[in-house]
Scaffold this active site. Structure first.
Site, PDB file in Angstrom:
ATOM      1  N   LYS A   1      -2.576  -9.176  23.871  1.00 54.78           N
ATOM      2  CA  LYS A   1      -3.137  -8.183  24.785  1.00 54.78           C
ATOM      3  C   LYS A   1      -3.390  -8.846  26.134  1.00 54.78           C
ATOM      4  O   LYS A   1      -4.352  -9.587  26.306  1.00 54.78           O
ATOM      5  CB  LYS A   1      -4.411  -7.594  24.191  1.00 54.78           C
TER       6      LYS A   1
ATOM      7  N   GLU B   1       0.817  -1.222   0.000  1.00 60.50           N
ATOM      8  CA  GLU B   1       0.000   0.000   0.000  1.00 60.50           C
ATOM      9  C   GLU B   1       0.847   1.267   0.000  1.00 60.50           C
ATOM     10  O   GLU B   1       0.330   2.366  -0.166  1.00 60.50           O
ATOM     11  CB  GLU B   1      -0.905   0.026   1.242  1.00 60.50           C
TER      12      GLU B   1
HETATM   13  P1  ADP Z   1       1.907  -8.919   2.548  1.00 64.25           P
HETATM   14  O1  ADP Z   1       3.122  -9.731   2.875  1.00 64.25           O
HETATM   15  O2  ADP Z   1       0.906  -8.849   3.669  1.00 64.25           O
HETATM   16  O3  ADP Z   1       1.373  -9.075   1.182  1.00 64.25           O
HETATM   17  P2  ADP Z   1       3.571  -6.654   2.114  1.00 64.25           P
HETATM   18  O4  ADP Z   1       4.509  -7.429   1.300  1.00 64.25           O
HETATM   19  O5  ADP Z   1       3.059  -5.371   1.642  1.00 64.25           O
HETATM   20  O6  ADP Z   1       2.317  -7.441   2.442  1.00 64.25           O
HETATM   21  O7  ADP Z   1       4.153  -6.605   3.559  1.00 64.25           O
HETATM   22  C1  ADP Z   1       3.956  -5.523   4.405  1.00 64.25           C
HETATM   23  C2  ADP Z   1       4.272  -5.907   5.811  1.00 64.25           C
HETATM   24  O8  ADP Z   1       5.516  -6.607   5.893  1.00 64.25           O
HETATM   25  C3  ADP Z   1       4.451  -4.726   6.721  1.00 64.25           C
HETATM   26  O9  ADP Z   1       3.213  -4.195   7.135  1.00 64.25           O
HETATM   27  C4  ADP Z   1       5.249  -5.337   7.860  1.00 64.25           C
HETATM   28  O10 ADP Z   1       4.408  -6.039   8.764  1.00 64.25           O
HETATM   29  C5  ADP Z   1       6.123  -6.352   7.148  1.00 64.25           C
HETATM   30  N1  ADP Z   1       7.459  -5.801   6.935  1.00 64.25           N
HETATM   31  C6  ADP Z   1       7.964  -5.255   5.819  1.00 64.25           C
HETATM   32  N2  ADP Z   1       9.241  -4.888   5.991  1.00 64.25           N
HETATM   33  C7  ADP Z   1       9.569  -5.180   7.269  1.00 64.25           C
HETATM   34  C8  ADP Z   1      10.742  -5.024   8.074  1.00 64.25           C
HETATM   35  N3  ADP Z   1      11.867  -4.498   7.593  1.00 64.25           N
HETATM   36  N4  ADP Z   1      10.676  -5.433   9.346  1.00 64.25           N
HETATM   37  C9  ADP Z   1       9.548  -5.977   9.856  1.00 64.25           C
HETATM   38  N5  ADP Z   1       8.424  -6.164   9.157  1.00 64.25           N
HETATM   39  C10 ADP Z   1       8.419  -5.772   7.875  1.00 64.25           C
END
Ligand code: ADP
Length: 542
Positions: free
Chosen positions: A439, A330
């Protein structure tokens, strides 16, 4: 009063025009899906992208139509992106690692009219074709000599299809807010959601990425996106590299340690980007073969948290600077990177490494804040954690075909679904995804912090922590471990003794189970929904 400057719309083709005019001979080197390495340059790729535009138009493709790609990173995929956007159509990248039914669902939901696919994915698409309602034609990204009999509707080899256009064509002109790309989130909760990038957002995001403290590409860089173009806009590299005039190196279908090592060496890559798993595989390969990667100077590691030992090994043993990055589909997707701000100069090595393990600071165009559940701002002290929210011109405001559903708060911020702290110097650290946080008695326990600490226990291969129901505290942590082959598993008491000086006492897990395998998503993240389902009735013994 308006300024008296020219109205020069921020359109994707401007990037390729600039690269072709200013850096015509700069190379694009690919490992082709057919096998051999392939060399081209920005001048030629621009001409072929113009032919893609011309040829799509002849097939009746119009402004706003979606053209799906199911493809590895190669020069053809880059040409396709620019050719598709050159007439105001959208490149719709599809992640082949999703479950087949999800791929069909996404293609139908997007209503994509054409599917461009690599040879690798023919069997998958043959299986799905009867379910694909809107695809009028399948274009296989190869030449006539390599095209097998596929049985797919109107199947054609990309090179044969392209040969039918002469390139005597001009890019279309339209508003810079026109949609350019469509990429679905992986849908670990519910159906995948379509994120629609615009020409303007793609250009602003690539400019932001090219700031020196973000990814900061330049003409002398030799840039290899290992991160696939089907994963979150290829982290902008297919746009930011030509914008900077950098050499582009594309690894095709081979992403294992040995192949990545080979292409880095042969193509003298000095900048690369991928998820932590890729960098772990490359490390294992170099350790097993006693080889190095001396050309490589910077790597972007993101998509999941980059463990400190990986950063340390790349930096100290191999002389590669690690840029830890965080972002999401996003956000186009880059949200933060590690920045060497003057405020942090003078840190000792250990403290600097701990800071690099944080997700970092946003470039200009990204604003962020943390709030509690009621939307109240929380302080930036590096300790209090809350919902991480973001705002900016390359961040989604709605999802495709859900334009009526509001996703922003009243100040226009998008809730990332991550839980984070921000410290006084502006460094953000993800402590959890909001649906994974535990939580307990009204306070939050970070599952990621417990997992990161637990993998330090000798013999632990992987750890996951999920909430289990507790009548008194509402939720309490359950730790799930996978052990390395032959390693003895700790019991709860041994683990909690080990964790005692690493996390708060009330965070310590109330139970521990050992399993053979932890489930993962198509993008390599721990599938917590599945774990929660499996352990929903789990209660600590006694
Ligand atoms: P999805 O895997 O849900 O399709 P994305 O590839 O867009 O979505 O991943 C986004 C999510 O990945 C972020 O909201 C976060 O939770 C995680 N993320 C991305 N980069 C990092 C990072 N460097 N460290 C921790 N979490 C990360």
């Amino acid at each position: 009063m308006f300024g008296l400057m020219q109205d020069w719309p921020l359109l994707m083709h401007k990037v390729l025009d600039h690269a072709a005019i200013q850096h015509p001979g700069r190379e694009i080197i690919s490992r082709s899906v057919e096998g051999p390495f392939h060399h081209t340059n920005y001048h030629d790729v621009r001409l072929r992208a113009l032919r893609v535009s011309q040829r799509l138009q002849r097939d009746g493709i119009k402004l706003g139509d979606r053209i799906a790609t199911l493809a590895w990173n190669t020069w053809r995929h880059v040409e396709a992106w620019y050719g598709i956007t050159g007439i105001g159509a959208l490149y719709h990248t599809v992640n082949p690692r999703l479950f087949p039914d999800q791929i069909a669902w996404i293609l139908n939901h997007a209503g994509s009219r054409v599917l461009m696919l690599d040879l690798t994915f023919i069997p998958l698409i043959q299986q799905l074709a009867p379910k694909l309602e809107h695809i009028e034609r399948f274009i296989i990204l190869t030449d006539g000599a390599h095209l097998p009999e596929t049985g797919l509707r109107n199947a054609v080899a990309y090179e044969d299809w392209l040969a039918e256009a002469d390139g005597d064509f001009a890019w279309a002109s339209f508003d810079e807010r026109t949609a350019a790309g469509l990429c679905y989130t992986s849908g670990t909760t519910g159906d995948p959601k379509g994120v629609v990038y615009s020409h303007r957002s793609n250009i602003l995001h690539a400019l932001a990425c090219n700031q020196v403290d973000c990814l900061g590409l330049g003409v002398a860089d030799r840039v290899m996106p290992v991160v696939p173009m089907f994963h979150a806009n290829g982290w902008s590299l297919p746009i930011s590299a030509p914008m900077a005039g950098a050499t582009l190196i594309l690894p095709g279908a081979k992403l294992d340690g040995a192949s990545v090592h080979e292409i880095i060496t042969l193509a003298r890559v000095n900048f690369s980007a991928a998820v932590p798993t890729v960098w772990m595989m490359l490390l294992q390969h170099m350790e097993a073969t006693n080889t190095r990667i001396d050309t490589l100077k910077r790597v972007v590691i993101g998509g999941s948290a980059c463990p400190a030992p990986i950063t340390q090994t790349y930096q100290e043993k191999y002389g590669v600077r690690v840029i830890h990055a965080w972002g999401m589909t996003e956000m186009s997707p880059v949200g933060t990177t590690y920045q060497r701000k003057p405020e942090i100069s003078g840190l000792d090595a250990e403290a600097a490494l701990a800071l690099q393990a944080k997700q970092g600071c946003p470039p200009f165009t990204v604003e962020m804040k943390i709030t509690d559940d009621e939307g109240r701002d929380l302080p930036w002290n590096g300790e209090v954690f809350g919902r991480l929210k973001v705002r900016g011109p390359a961040i989604a405001r709605n999802y495709f075909r859900h334009e009526d559903e509001a996703v922003l708060d009243e100040d226009g911020f998008f809730d990332t679904g991550d839980v984070a702290t921000i410290d006084a110097n502006g460094f953000m650290e993800v402590t959890d995804r909001s649906k994974d946080v535990i939580k307990s008695g009204g306070e939050w326990i970070s599952s990621i912090a417990l997992e990161n600490a637990a993998v330090g226990y000798p013999g632990v291969a992987e750890a996951a922590v999920v909430a289990m129901h507790d009548p008194k505290w509402d939720e309490r942590p359950l730790m799930i471990l996978v052990m390395k082959p032959g390693a003895a598993a700790p019991d709860l008491a041994a683990m909690n003794t080990f964790l005692a000086d690493k996390v708060a006492k009330w965070w310590l897990p109330d139970d521990l189970v050992v399993v053979d395998e932890i489930p993962h998503t198509a993008t390599g993240k721990i599938l917590k929904t599945k774990l929660r389902e499996t352990f929903k009735d789990h209660r600590p013994k006694g």
